[in-house]
Scaffold this motif. Structure first.
Motif, PDB file in Angstrom:
ATOM      1  N   ASN A 120       0.816  -1.217   0.000  1.00 29.33           N
ATOM      2  CA  ASN A 120       0.000   0.000   0.000  1.00 29.33           C
ATOM      3  C   ASN A 120       0.846   1.261   0.000  1.00 29.33           C
ATOM      4  OD1 ASN A 120      -2.622  -1.346   0.230  1.00 29.33           O
ATOM      5  ND2 ASN A 120      -1.985  -1.871   2.312  1.00 29.33           N
ATOM      6  N   GLY A 121       2.167   1.090   0.147  1.00 28.55           N
ATOM      7  CA  GLY A 121       3.065   2.229   0.229  1.00 28.55           C
ATOM      8  C   GLY A 121       3.257   2.731   1.644  1.00 28.55           C
ATOM      9  N   TYR A 122       2.789   1.967   2.643  1.00 26.79           N
ATOM     10  CA  TYR A 122       2.915   2.379   4.041  1.00 26.79           C
ATOM     11  C   TYR A 122       4.227   1.857   4.626  1.00 26.79           C
ATOM     12  CZ  TYR A 122      -2.155   2.941   3.451  1.00 26.79           C
ATOM     13  OH  TYR A 122      -3.409   3.292   3.000  1.00 26.79           O
ATOM     14  N   PRO A 123       4.938   2.672   5.423  1.00 27.92           N
ATOM     15  CA  PRO A 123       6.227   2.256   5.994  1.00 27.92           C
ATOM     16  C   PRO A 123       6.088   1.097   6.988  1.00 27.92           C
ATOM     17  CG  PRO A 123       5.975   4.648   6.070  1.00 27.92           C
ATOM     18  CD  PRO A 123       4.634   4.093   5.712  1.00 27.92           C
ATOM     19  N   VAL A 124       7.018   0.166   6.867  1.00 30.71           N
ATOM     20  CA  VAL A 124       7.129  -0.934   7.829  1.00 30.71           C
ATOM     21  C   VAL A 124       8.003  -0.454   8.977  1.00 30.71           C
ATOM     22  CG1 VAL A 124       7.865  -3.319   8.159  1.00 30.71           C
ATOM     23  CG2 VAL A 124       6.955  -2.587   5.932  1.00 30.71           C
ATOM     24  N   ILE A 132      12.120   1.813   8.661  1.00 28.65           N
ATOM     25  CA  ILE A 132      13.330   1.105   8.255  1.00 28.65           C
ATOM     26  C   ILE A 132      13.795   1.651   6.907  1.00 28.65           C
ATOM     27  CG2 ILE A 132      14.299  -1.142   7.644  1.00 28.65           C
ATOM     28  CD1 ILE A 132      12.181  -2.413   9.473  1.00 28.65           C
ATOM     29  N   VAL A 133      15.043   2.100   6.853  1.00 30.98           N
ATOM     30  CA  VAL A 133      15.629   2.624   5.608  1.00 30.98           C
ATOM     31  C   VAL A 133      16.797   1.725   5.225  1.00 30.98           C
ATOM     32  CG1 VAL A 133      16.732   4.582   4.488  1.00 30.98           C
ATOM     33  CG2 VAL A 133      14.940   4.973   6.198  1.00 30.98           C
ATOM     34  N   LEU A 134      16.760   1.221   3.991  1.00 30.22           N
ATOM     35  CA  LEU A 134      17.787   0.294   3.512  1.00 30.22           C
ATOM     36  C   LEU A 134      18.547   0.901   2.343  1.00 30.22           C
ATOM     37  CD1 LEU A 134      15.708  -3.023   3.540  1.00 30.22           C
ATOM     38  CD2 LEU A 134      17.113  -2.061   5.372  1.00 30.22           C
ATOM     39  N   PRO A 135      19.832   0.579   2.219  1.00 29.24           N
ATOM     40  CA  PRO A 135      20.639   1.133   1.117  1.00 29.24           C
ATOM     41  C   PRO A 135      20.313   0.492  -0.229  1.00 29.24           C
ATOM     42  CG  PRO A 135      21.958  -0.371   2.435  1.00 29.24           C
ATOM     43  CD  PRO A 135      20.657  -0.209   3.157  1.00 29.24           C
ATOM     44  N   GLU A 136      19.799  -0.739  -0.205  1.00 25.98           N
ATOM     45  CA  GLU A 136      19.481  -1.453  -1.433  1.00 25.98           C
ATOM     46  C   GLU A 136      18.522  -2.596  -1.094  1.00 25.98           C
ATOM     47  OE1 GLU A 136      22.638  -3.771  -3.110  1.00 25.98           O
ATOM     48  OE2 GLU A 136      23.727  -3.869  -1.198  1.00 25.98           O
ATOM     49  N   PRO A 137      17.823  -3.135  -2.086  1.00 26.89           N
ATOM     50  CA  PRO A 137      16.888  -4.217  -1.814  1.00 26.89           C
ATOM     51  C   PRO A 137      17.552  -5.566  -1.583  1.00 26.89           C
ATOM     52  CG  PRO A 137      16.860  -3.665  -4.150  1.00 26.89           C
ATOM     53  CD  PRO A 137      17.707  -2.638  -3.467  1.00 26.89           C
TER      54      PRO A 137
END
Length: 242
Positions: A120-124, A132-137
């Motif tokens: 839905n585009g909602y932050p986990v 949570i912010v990640l540098p890459e998938p």
């Protein structure tokens, strides 16, 4: 109108609600983390508790909505941001109004800012309640929820449990929110499976059998309604005889 006619109408309405629930379940067969609703009925005896009635009319009504939180099957997906919970608990999701919701659906992705988000585009939210912010998938998610990018830990997915899941109500298809001020606790020993997704807890064969049974019951209430209508019509005709 005959009191039996009211009973037949209430029965038909209840069966229609049951059919709506079954239709939703069938539509969600391929939805990860979907939890089916449970429709139950109760009989209500009109005036039966008053102690003053000479007769009681039996009505059908739906009880409070319930959700079946049993696990669905876990299937391999291969996507590094797909995560399945093997056991109890929920992911915590930040909703647009600032509140939080809880979900079992774990097919996540990254937005343009590197935030881990749901479909839905909602932050986990992580174990610490922050986004949570990640540098890459292409990261590694361990069974305890810790997220590693090479040798660096870049986050930790939080899994939260409610002592009583009956307080939860659906908000949208796969999101749940407590109906009171109940708060979950952090699951200390979660078991997460990366590159896997939990399927819907809907048994297609059983659901189809339930649909057939419910359709027959609905048809029976229709026949009963017709019988009572015919009885009312005949009673009216008799009353007009001079």
């Amino acid at each position: 109108m005959s009191s039996g006619k009211y009973s037949a109408i209430s029965g038909a309405m209840g069966r229609m609600e049951k059919l709506n629930s079954i239709s939703e379940q069938l539509a969600a067969l391929k939805t990860p983390g979907y939890k089916k609703g449970v429709t139950t009925f109760a009989a209500r005896l009109g005036e039966a508790n008053s102690g003053m009635a000479t007769q009681a009319t039996n009505y059908t009504r739906l009880t409070s909505p319930e959700i079946d939180f049993s696990m669905g099957s876990i299937e391999y997906s291969g996507d590094p941001l797909d995560v399945a919970i093997n056991g109890d608990g929920f992911f915590k999701i930040k909703l647009p109004d600032g509140s939080v919701g809880y979900a079992r659906k774990g097919n996540f992705q990254l937005n343009g800012d590197g935030q881990l988000i749901d479909t839905n585009g909602y932050p986990v939210l992580g174990q610490d309640g922050k986004e949570i912010v990640l540098p890459e998938p292409d990261v590694e998610i361990m069974t305890d929820g810790t997220i590693w990018n090479g040798e660096q830990q870049v986050g930790k997915v939080g899994i939260f449990k409610f002592a009583d899941t009956s307080v939860l109500r659906k908000r949208g298809g796969e999101m749940f929110v407590p109906q009171d001020d109940s708060q979950p606790v952090l699951e200390p020993n979660p078991v997460l499976l990366q590159k896997n997704l939990e399927g819907a807890n809907v048994n297609m064969m059983k659901t189809m059998a339930d649909m057939t049974s419910n359709l027959r019951a609905f048809e029976a209430t229709q026949k009963a309604l017709k019988i009572y209508s015919d009885m009312d019509s005949k009673a009216s005709d008799i009353g007009q005889i001079q």
